[in-house]
Design an enzyme around this catalytic site. Sequence first.
Site, PDB file in Angstrom:
ATOM      1  CE1 TYR A 112     -14.094 -65.287  21.740  1.00  0.00           C
ATOM      2  CE2 TYR A 112     -15.676 -63.831  22.861  1.00  0.00           C
ATOM      3  CZ  TYR A 112     -15.397 -64.908  22.431  1.00  0.00           C
ATOM      4  OH  TYR A 112     -16.177 -66.113  22.706  1.00  0.00           O
ATOM      5  CB  CYS A 113     -12.054 -62.744  15.932  1.00  0.00           C
ATOM      6  SG  CYS A 113     -10.490 -61.787  15.735  1.00  0.00           S
ATOM      7  CB  ALA A 114      -9.373 -66.815  15.537  1.00  0.00           C
TER       8      ALA A 114
END
Length: 130
Positions: free
Chosen positions: A88-90
Amino acid sequence: MTSAVSRIPAADSESALQHFEQLLRFETDCWDVHHALSNERQDFVLVDVRGNELFDAGHIEGAINIPHPRLNEKRLKEYSMETLFIVYCAGPHCNGTEKAAIRLAKLGRPVKKMIGGVTGWIDEGFELAI
């Protein structure tokens, strides 16, 4: 008169079934990750692929931090080749998950993306760890 929604006809049911089942092979969502973490069913490694500063400012508890440019065999050597990685990221505006998933797939590692990222996590009412 048709709308932009129905101008292109929907796929037949069998095609739709195949498509949506296929999507779940590539992605999961915040609720499913949260449920697994909350019920001691974490059978994956959750990887925050953002930079270290963003991770330190707030991340999902139980996640490790490996910024996507640093995903390599050396960083993953402690994990078996069958280990499932959830990246996952932002959020939906960030393609770090795709970059990370490509790197992991090129390394022969099972990978899924958590759709929504940190933004989705917060939108669902879940908290971040610091």
